[in-house]
Motif scaffolding. Structure first.
Motif, PDB file in Angstrom:
ATOM      1  N   LYS A 407       5.869   9.105   3.493  1.00 33.77           N
ATOM      2  CA  LYS A 407       4.545   9.375   4.062  1.00 33.77           C
ATOM      3  C   LYS A 407       3.484   8.493   3.425  1.00 33.77           C
ATOM      4  N   GLU A 408       3.569   8.320   2.113  1.00 36.49           N
ATOM      5  CA  GLU A 408       2.593   7.497   1.411  1.00 36.49           C
ATOM      6  C   GLU A 408       2.670   6.046   1.892  1.00 36.49           C
ATOM      7  N   LYS A 409       3.897   5.546   2.122  1.00 38.72           N
ATOM      8  CA  LYS A 409       4.061   4.182   2.622  1.00 38.72           C
ATOM      9  C   LYS A 409       3.445   4.049   4.006  1.00 38.72           C
ATOM     10  N   ALA A 410       3.699   5.069   4.849  1.00 42.19           N
ATOM     11  CA  ALA A 410       3.168   5.035   6.213  1.00 42.19           C
ATOM     12  C   ALA A 410       1.644   5.055   6.211  1.00 42.19           C
ATOM     13  N   ASN A 411       1.055   5.870   5.321  1.00 44.42           N
ATOM     14  CA  ASN A 411      -0.399   5.942   5.217  1.00 44.42           C
ATOM     15  C   ASN A 411      -0.970   4.621   4.714  1.00 44.42           C
ATOM     16  N   ALA A 412      -0.276   3.993   3.786  1.00 41.77           N
ATOM     17  CA  ALA A 412      -0.759   2.702   3.243  1.00 41.77           C
ATOM     18  C   ALA A 412      -0.745   1.619   4.319  1.00 41.77           C
ATOM     19  N   VAL A 413       0.283   1.671   5.192  1.00 36.56           N
ATOM     20  CA  VAL A 413       0.369   0.680   6.266  1.00 36.56           C
ATOM     21  C   VAL A 413      -0.719   0.906   7.315  1.00 36.56           C
ATOM     22  N   SER A 414      -0.972   2.202   7.636  1.00 40.92           N
ATOM     23  CA  SER A 414      -1.942   2.520   8.671  1.00 40.92           C
ATOM     24  C   SER A 414      -3.380   2.324   8.206  1.00 40.92           C
ATOM     25  N   GLN A 415      -3.576   2.299   6.849  1.00 35.02           N
ATOM     26  CA  GLN A 415      -4.921   2.116   6.296  1.00 35.02           C
ATOM     27  C   GLN A 415      -4.908   0.947   5.310  1.00 35.02           C
ATOM     28  N   PRO A 416      -4.772  -0.285   5.828  1.00 35.86           N
ATOM     29  CA  PRO A 416      -4.647  -1.439   4.936  1.00 35.86           C
ATOM     30  C   PRO A 416      -5.900  -1.713   4.135  1.00 35.86           C
ATOM     31  N   GLY A 417      -7.046  -1.313   4.648  1.00 27.99           N
ATOM     32  CA  GLY A 417      -8.289  -1.567   3.903  1.00 27.99           C
ATOM     33  C   GLY A 417      -8.497  -0.572   2.820  1.00 27.99           C
TER      34      GLY A 417
END
Length: 417
Positions: A407-417
């Motif tokens: 989940k953390e990886k997915a959130n990091a990808v969806s919020q690159p900024g």
């Protein structure tokens, strides 16, 4: 009527008739106890003869399957690492909790003494070898001789090395070796199931002997055993909650609410495998993706039985306390190693089968009598409730822990900024 129920009835009937015979017809009771002692010992030997080949076969197949699972991808490898860590920590917790509970609430001295006298087939505790001899003997010069002499620890070390060597073979010979040991394990399980069908006779015989020789003290001791083992299982199972909250990043109330129906189903079936469909559903309700739950939970059911190492070691330590076997730091360290190792190999076995194959190696390695296991298996149905509920709790908690970094990886990808 299930075989477990018949065994429990045989235990109660044997103890009752033995106590009555000792009080009303002592000469007849002594004669019956003599012959029933032989009957019970034959049945116990039937169980013991399968321990070494089954443990070796299960250990080889378990390591090969774990290695193959780890090759399936990063998530599978991470799941296997979690499982190994959990099983080892479970064994360590069993080594801590059991002496603690026995110190807080010891077995009544009169019960322990009466039962020791009743189980005359239990051998005297062997003298421990010198430290140098003990360490040197860990690497067996002859694994066959180690197996023949019930030298479990050297045998397990050889089997461990051999199993890892099998994982390095090419695919075809590796599959052949895994198939051979899997077939050997299946054959031994069938033999044990045959022996267990005779368990009501064997347990009745041993229970009569114990009742005739120890009287009412046996009832108090068995009740004390059930409560002690159940307490160990409850504490180990409770660790699923912090795993889900801190590693799985789910709310305590959400996990408690979703796991409650799984616990109820596990109590009614006493089977982790039967609980798998409900575990999948509740894991997804906790935010675990279907792909993650579909990989992690079947692996957990196949390889993880988190209460096993703690409760199996607790049984061995309980018997050691019962018979006055003195254990030192080395003994505890090797007991933790053996408990984790044999429990990982036995996770797919029925409870009554794994009870013998997982606990007997610990007892044999530490010089603890195995004879009491034939009686304790009769009351294992009650602690087994806490074994199963603790296992399903941790299986679901593990799924949340594996999903959290995804989940953390997915959130990091969806919020690159």
């Amino acid at each position: 009527m299930s075989n477990a129920t018949r065994i429990l009835i045989a235990l109660a009937l044997g103890l009752t008739l033995g106590i009555i015979a000792a009080a009303q017809l002592p000469k007849v009771g002594d004669t019956m106890a003599y012959w029933l002692d032989i009957t019970g010992s034959l049945w116990l030997n039937g169980l013991r003869m399968t321990v070494v080949p089954l443990v070796v076969a299960l250990l080889v197949t378990g390591i090969v399957k774990s290695a193959e699972a780890a090759r399936a991808g990063p998530m599978a490898a991470r799941t296997v690492a979690w499982i190994v860590a959990m099983m080892t920590l479970s064994a360590a917790m069993g080594a801590l909790l059991t002496p603690l509970f026995l110190t807080i609430w010891p077995m009544p001295a009169e019960s322990a003494e009466a039962l020791r006298a009743a189980l005359t087939t239990a051998p005297a505790v062997a003298e421990q070898p010198a430290l140098r001899d003990f360490i040197v003997a860990l690497v067996p010069t002859n694994p066959i001789a180690a197996a023949a002499n019930d030298s479990i620890l050297p045998l397990l070390i050889f089997t461990l090395v051999f199993a890892f060597a099998v994982t390095r073979l090419n695919q075809e010979p590796r599959a052949q070796m895994a198939g051979f040991f899997s077939a050997l394990a299946d054959a031994m399980v069938i033999v044990i199931e045959w022996v267990l069908k005779l368990a009501p006779i064997g347990v009745f015989a041993l229970a009569f002997v114990v009742g005739e020789r120890s009287g009412l003290a046996a009832l108090g001791a068995l009740g004390h055993y059930i409560v002690t083992m159940s307490m160990v299982g409850i504490v180990i199972g409770a660790f699923a909650y912090p795993v889900a909250v801190f590693a799985g990043k789910v709310k305590f109330t959400d996990y408690a609410r979703q796991i409650a129906p799984v616990q109820a189903f596990a109590v009614s079936t006493q089977s982790s495998l039967a609980s798998l469909p409900l575990m999948l559903k509740k894991a997804e309700a906790l935010g675990v993706r279907e792909s993650t739950a579909g990989l992690v939970l079947p692996m957990a059911v196949a390889l993880l039985r988190v209460t096993g190492p703690a409760m199996n070691l607790a049984v061995a330590l309980y018997v050691a306390n019962w018979f006055g076997v003195q254990l030192d730091g080395f003994d505890y360290a090797f007991a933790i190693f053996i408990a984790a190792l044999t429990s990982m190999g036995a996770v797919s076995l029925p409870g009554t089968v794994s009870f013998v194959t997982s606990i007997a190696p610990i007892c044999l390695a530490l010089g603890i009598p195995v004879e009491p296991l034939a009686l304790l298996i009769a009351v294992e149905t009650l602690p087994d409730i806490f074994r199963t509920t603790g296992n399903v709790q941790m299986d679901v908690a593990l799924a949340t822990a594996i999903e959290a970094p995804e989940k953390e990886k997915a959130n990091a990808v969806s919020q690159p900024g």
